[in-house]
Each structure stands twice: as C-alpha cells, then as structure tokens.
Scaffold this motif. Sequence first.
Motif, mmCIF file in Angstrom:
data_model
loop_
_atom_site.group_PDB
_atom_site.id
_atom_site.type_symbol
_atom_site.label_atom_id
_atom_site.label_comp_id
_atom_site.label_asym_id
_atom_site.label_seq_id
_atom_site.Cartn_x
_atom_site.Cartn_y
_atom_site.Cartn_z
ATOM 1 N N VAL A 142 11.222 6.209 16.133
ATOM 2 C CA VAL A 142 10.742 7.411 16.451
ATOM 3 C C VAL A 142 11.754 8.654 16.609
ATOM 4 N N ALA A 143 12.808 8.158 16.901
ATOM 5 C CA ALA A 143 14.024 9.186 17.136
ATOM 6 C C ALA A 143 14.802 9.550 15.742
ATOM 7 N N ASP A 144 14.543 8.624 14.848
ATOM 8 C CA ASP A 144 14.920 8.790 13.360
ATOM 9 C C ASP A 144 13.960 10.067 12.854
ATOM 10 N N HIS A 145 12.731 9.649 13.026
ATOM 11 C CA HIS A 145 11.669 10.687 12.461
ATOM 12 C C HIS A 145 11.702 11.984 13.103
ATOM 13 N N ARG A 146 12.259 12.244 14.417
ATOM 14 C CA ARG A 146 12.327 13.295 15.016
ATOM 15 C C ARG A 146 13.484 13.928 14.296
ATOM 16 N N SER A 147 14.388 13.389 14.149
ATOM 17 C CA SER A 147 15.667 14.065 13.498
ATOM 18 C C SER A 147 15.057 14.502 11.972
ATOM 19 N N TRP A 148 14.263 13.893 11.323
ATOM 20 C CA TRP A 148 13.793 14.209 9.968
ATOM 21 C C TRP A 148 12.949 15.441 10.168
ATOM 22 N N LEU A 149 12.099 15.305 11.155
ATOM 23 C CA LEU A 149 11.152 16.421 11.423
ATOM 24 C C LEU A 149 12.210 17.719 11.674
ATOM 25 N N GLU A 150 12.939 17.670 12.246
ATOM 26 C CA GLU A 150 13.783 18.785 12.658
ATOM 27 C C GLU A 150 14.669 19.134 11.354
ATOM 28 N N SER A 151 15.465 18.176 10.594
ATOM 29 C CA SER A 151 16.145 18.775 9.503
ATOM 30 C C SER A 151 15.482 19.132 8.393
ATOM 31 N N MET A 157 0.924 -1.174 0.053
ATOM 32 C CA MET A 157 -0.090 -0.238 0.040
ATOM 33 C C MET A 157 0.775 1.322 -0.069
ATOM 34 N N GLN A 158 1.943 1.178 0.387
ATOM 35 C CA GLN A 158 3.094 2.307 0.570
ATOM 36 C C GLN A 158 3.403 2.461 -0.858
ATOM 37 N N SER A 159 3.625 1.600 -1.699
ATOM 38 C CA SER A 159 4.025 1.737 -2.833
ATOM 39 C C SER A 159 2.857 2.242 -3.753
ATOM 40 N N LEU A 160 1.747 2.344 -3.329
ATOM 41 C CA LEU A 160 0.494 3.017 -3.962
ATOM 42 C C LEU A 160 0.474 4.583 -3.880
ATOM 43 N N GLY A 161 1.650 5.073 -3.062
ATOM 44 C CA GLY A 161 1.405 6.674 -2.638
ATOM 45 C C GLY A 161 1.177 6.883 -1.174
ATOM 46 N N GLY A 162 0.598 8.110 -1.007
ATOM 47 C CA GLY A 162 0.289 8.456 0.196
ATOM 48 C C GLY A 162 1.105 9.855 0.600
ATOM 49 N N ARG A 163 0.719 10.063 1.935
ATOM 50 C CA ARG A 163 1.451 11.318 2.590
ATOM 51 C C ARG A 163 2.803 11.391 2.065
ATOM 52 N N TYR A 164 3.739 10.294 2.198
ATOM 53 C CA TYR A 164 5.050 10.751 1.819
ATOM 54 C C TYR A 164 5.669 10.216 0.519
ATOM 55 N N SER A 165 4.576 10.337 -0.391
ATOM 56 C CA SER A 165 5.199 9.821 -1.669
ATOM 57 C C SER A 165 6.212 10.738 -2.284
ATOM 58 N N GLU A 166 6.155 12.113 -1.936
ATOM 59 C CA GLU A 166 6.957 13.038 -2.744
ATOM 60 C C GLU A 166 8.316 12.545 -2.475
ATOM 61 N N PRO A 167 9.399 12.911 -3.306
ATOM 62 C CA PRO A 167 10.624 12.813 -3.230
ATOM 63 C C PRO A 167 11.279 13.512 -1.963
ATOM 64 N N GLY A 168 12.223 12.868 -1.396
ATOM 65 C CA GLY A 168 13.006 13.531 -0.124
ATOM 66 C C GLY A 168 12.064 13.544 1.242
ATOM 67 N N GLY A 169 10.767 12.931 0.991
ATOM 68 C CA GLY A 169 9.998 12.651 2.013
ATOM 69 C C GLY A 169 10.238 11.681 3.009
ATOM 70 N N TRP A 170 9.692 11.429 4.025
ATOM 71 C CA TRP A 170 9.846 10.406 4.941
ATOM 72 C C TRP A 170 8.980 9.145 4.407
ATOM 73 N N ARG A 171 9.577 8.020 4.379
ATOM 74 C CA ARG A 171 8.939 6.875 4.369
ATOM 75 C C ARG A 171 8.775 6.197 5.457
ATOM 76 N N PRO A 172 7.374 6.008 5.933
ATOM 77 C CA PRO A 172 7.330 5.371 7.347
ATOM 78 C C PRO A 172 7.850 3.891 7.271
ATOM 79 N N PRO A 173 8.583 3.749 8.337
ATOM 80 C CA PRO A 173 9.199 2.485 8.315
ATOM 81 C C PRO A 173 8.006 1.447 9.081
ATOM 82 N N ILE A 174 8.313 0.015 8.836
ATOM 83 C CA ILE A 174 7.422 -0.892 9.411
ATOM 84 C C ILE A 174 8.192 -1.634 10.416
ATOM 85 N N CYS A 175 7.955 -1.317 11.875
ATOM 86 C CA CYS A 175 8.468 -2.194 12.909
ATOM 87 C C CYS A 175 7.614 -3.422 13.281
#
Lengths: 342, 342
Positions: free
Chosen positions: A271-280, A234-252
Amino acid sequence: MTEVPAGTAVQTSAPAASGRRGRRAVDVPALVERAREGEARSVARLISLVEDASPALREVASALAPHTGRAQVLGLTGSPGVGKSTTTTALVRALRQAGKRVGVLAVDPSSPFSGGALLGDRVRMQDHAGDDGVFIRSMASRGHLGGLSWATPQALRVLDAAGCDVVLIETVGVGQSELEIASLADTTLVLVAPGMGDGIQAAKAGILEVADVFVVNKADRDGAQQAVRDLRYMQSLGGRYSEPGGWRPPICRTVASRDTDNGIDDVLAKVADHRSWLESSGEGHRRRAERAAREIEAIALAALRARIGDLRGSAALGALAERVVAGETDPYAAADELVARL
Amino acid sequence: MTEVPAGTAVQTSAPAASGRRGRRAVDVPALVERAREGEARSVARLISLVEDASPALREVASALAPHTGRAQVLGLTGSPGVGKSTTTTALVRALRQAGKRVGVLAVDPSSPFSGGALLGDRVRMQDHAGDDGVFIRSMASRGHLGGLSWATPQALRVLDAAGCDVVLIETVGVGQSELEIASLADTTLVLVAPGMGDGIQAAKAGILEVADVFVVNKADRDGAQQAVRDLRYMQSLGGRYSEPGGWRPPICRTVASRDTDNGIDDVLAKVADHRSWLESSGEGHRRRAERAAREIEAIALAALRARIGDLRGSAALGALAERVVAGETDPYAAADELVARL
C-alpha cells in the motif's frame, strides 16, 4: 455517478439548522472543532448529520472543507466469505501499532462492523478495544447488494477532518460497490480466497480493473498458489494498468484471523509502495480531482432533480402538460421550456 | 420517473438528421404523412427513430404532436402464464370486428409478440393475418424484468398519430412494469389465472392499485370462482378506488384461446364503461395531463444530466474539483457554481 437524495443540495438559510431528532439546534463549528480534537461523539454526530441529509449538511460540508485532504483512503472489497472483516481488523491493528489514527467505514452488509446498519443502529460509533485512535462507523448501504451510501464521501470527509491518517472503507464486492469504492479510494485492495473460483469471478466482474493490490487471504489453505497463478494469468491479459510505466498490482498472501496477522505487514508495505507511485506519477492527484468532479456532478444533478421535483403540481408544469395533451406542443419542446424556467 | 437516454433531449440543428443506419437522411414530415395514411413501413420507421434516440427524435416528436391524443390506450399486465398473449390476440380480433384500427406494443419478454425484441429484431412490424388495420410492435424492454422502454410513450404517440383507435400495451406484471403501464394507459387490465395464487401475489405486488378491470382468464378451470372471491375480498380491503364515487374495478371471466374468445366482449364492455367513467369524472383528462407532466419532467432531467455530462473534462468543472481537493471549497458550494453555469 453517486446517487444523492434529491433534497440534499437545496439551499437552507436556517442559521441554526436542526438535526433529525427534532428541533435541537446544531452548533456546527463547535462540533467540527471537537471532532478535530478527536472526540468520538462529535465525529459520530457529524456523520449522522451528513448521512441523514440534515438541513445542516451544507454547513457541515463547508466547515469540514479546510480540514480535509490529508487522510489516505483504502478501499477493501471482495466476495462474501473471503475474510474482509478479519483483514480489516488486522489492518487496523497494524496501523495502530504504527501510531496511525484510523477510521473505518463499513458498508459491507455481511460485516459484523456494519451489522448495526442492517439493524437500524446507524449511529453506532465504538472505540476499538478502548482505543480512542480508531473510529468505526457502519454505513447504511443503498440496497441489499451493498452499494455505497450516497453519504459515504461526506462521512469520509468527516473522518479526514477528524485527523484520521488512514480511512478504510470495507464493502462487499458485489454489484456496483467495488466500482464505487475504487472511485473513492486512493488504493483499492481486492481480497480473494483460495478455492472459491474468485479469480475467474473477479475477472468476470471487472474486479481486476479496480484492484491496486490483490490480497489472497487464507493463504494457508489448499489452492492458494493456484489463486495467485490465476490472478497473474489474468493480469497478463491486460487491464487497468497494462500501459507501460503503469502500476502493476502486486499479489500479497495473508492469513488473517483473530490470532495471526501473517502477511498484513506486506500488504501495508505494498500500500505504501502504491502511495509513492500515486504521488510520483501524479495519478494520486488526478484521482482525487476526478473523485471531486464526480461528486460535484452528482450533487448538482440532485439539486436540479429537486428543482424539477419542486415544479410538481406547479401551474407552469401543469400548463405545459395541458399543451402536450392538446397536441399544441411535444414533450421535448415542453421540456426545453421547463428547463428554461429553472 | 421514466428513464430517458441522456442524449435524447440534446438539441440538434441538423436540418436533415440521419437514422441509425448511417447517413441516410430522414424526411420526417413525409414519414409522418405516410404513417397517418396507415403505411406500416412508415409507422415502423418512425418507431425505430424514437426507439433509437435518433437525432431526428425531436423533429419526429414535434411533427407527431398535432396528430396525437385520439387513441384509447389499454394496458394489459399479469404474471407469466396467465394468458396475456392469447388475450391480446382475442382483444385485437374483437376490436377489428368492431372496425377499430388497433396498435399493439408488446413489452412482455415472455410474449411471442415481443420475441423479436429479445432476438434483436426490433424493427419487426407485421400485419396481423394480412390485416392492415393492425400494427404490432415489439419494444425492447429495459431489463430482463420487463420494465418499459423509455421510448414506449413516444412509440405510443406514433401509433396514435397513425390513426389507431386503440393501442394495447402488453407487459409482464413483474417488477416496476405494471406501475409504468398503469401510468401510460387510460385503462389497465390485470389478468390473473385460477390456482396460481395470483390474487394474493397481486395484492402483495400492489397490482390491485393499478387495475381498472380485472380479468380472470382460464375461467373454465378449477379455482376460477375462488380467484374471483379472492379479488373481491381484497377489493373490500380498499385500494385505489376505495373512495366514494370512485370506479370499482369489475372482475371479468374469460376463456381466451386460439379457438374461443369467451368473455372478451364483456371485457370490452367493461373497458367502455371505464372510458365513460374517465370522461364523466374528469379522471381521464387528469391522467393524461399527469402522464404528460411526468414525461416532460423525465425529458427535462435527461437534458440537464446531458448538460452536466457535457461539462466532463471541461476547464470549469476541473477548476471546481481542484478547489475541492485543495479544501478551498466544499462539493455542495462547488455544485451550486456548476448549476449556475448551466
């Protein structure tokens, strides 16, 4: 837009506003001071003041403001039965081991944490196994579908000001609540469980759009691999983060239970990775500003609604209504006149 | 308060506003003139303009105003299966025989009249068996529970201006719709059928509170007498009209079908009695003024919501949000500043 009780934004000039339990005066600055020192009772009292739309609400909001903006807000959502509560417990345990002060707002009516909300015990604030570094608060949900209470953003601010490093908001992923939680949280965790068809349901419900991190819980069960594959597809079909340079939600994958916390460290790492991405990326600040803007809008609208409500039975509205009945004006022109009076 | 689309009360300065089907200019005064002469196509077009929240909506409302206030508004509600549609048909037939011009607004999704609303054919306007004294209009309902469309009061005004002596609003009695219809109608007819436990259901749903006239339909069936007794018993417990000098809703019995209209004349006699009571008691005028006041409020609130919405992405709201994020102010104080800008 979050629903806010009509009365909440009405100015109160009372210097010592009273709480809901009668005429007891509230010393808001002292309460905020004690809450900042981590006193659970003061934190609970402040949340009650905002949750009950007490006359002191505005004073509380004003006193909290300088002390907010530090806490990391994690949203946790998923269908009933996927293990949100055990996952919340495991996350709290891991965050405490890392020395973090943690707040939990449970808006999930199916959660044992929020049982109090359903039972009417909305002032419950308990230590987490005697740990004074954890605040747990059940919030009354707006309806049986578990929509967030309008007071959730304010309760969040209380926990933020009380020095929580992380605030976890747990809500059941039905109705509007997963969209609401995503608008409040810095990072939204979406839990699914194998064999529940959750992947497909999630896609239908737009849950893919809100997830920053997916957690396949009960990953020791049959179908866990399939659930991961479903999510990836379903991620491959697109969504919130489908734009280039976006965050691709990891699956834990986790196996959270009373005894094991398998995979929880990985979730926190993501979560920490996502926080870093949010900041950068600047997305973190953008989200917080957007959140504040929506909240301001909702409060402003509630204030205007209250002002219109105040006109009920007034001579001005009565006269306009009479003119509409007489055919001398139409309701739209009359509404313009009403608005002009506000 | 009736929900109104946010955009409907925004001023439009376009002298020749366009309909929803593109850039076609609308000559509102001419349309109103032709509708007043009873031209069905113009009536249909005006209802479409208000229902679609067209830019011409305000101009339509203004042009209609001087010609409104004549029509008697009858609400007809009841559970699915009690025979609302056959009763509506019988009422229309009887009113036509009495020489009245009749409008029907069908908001009941289970009604054959409003089938068009579900099928997307919202512009249907048909003659009633070739009779140009009847306008039948299906209204899109607000949801699957059959809540009234926000445009219903405006559609009512169109039919009123078109010279209808009576406008019948038919809606299924579930959810909020029976309360909404009672707030729109001069006289509300509540239909029940024998053996459906409707009496009890009605009491639970608060339908007793909205009924001005009860109609026990299918009165030739077993249990009709029991249904009447149930209603009488519940009336004895109090309700809307329990105060002295008030109107005590009569209970009529009908057998409305394609072939017989037994009891319909009695229903219309009771409706006439109620109308006399509305006039003599002043309650009729009070209801109309109250209705107009609620409508003005709803439109004013929608206009304010639209204005706040217009501030989305604006520098002013953005700056306020940044100050909240920075802890320099709180959302309530920021909302005050936002409201002050409107």
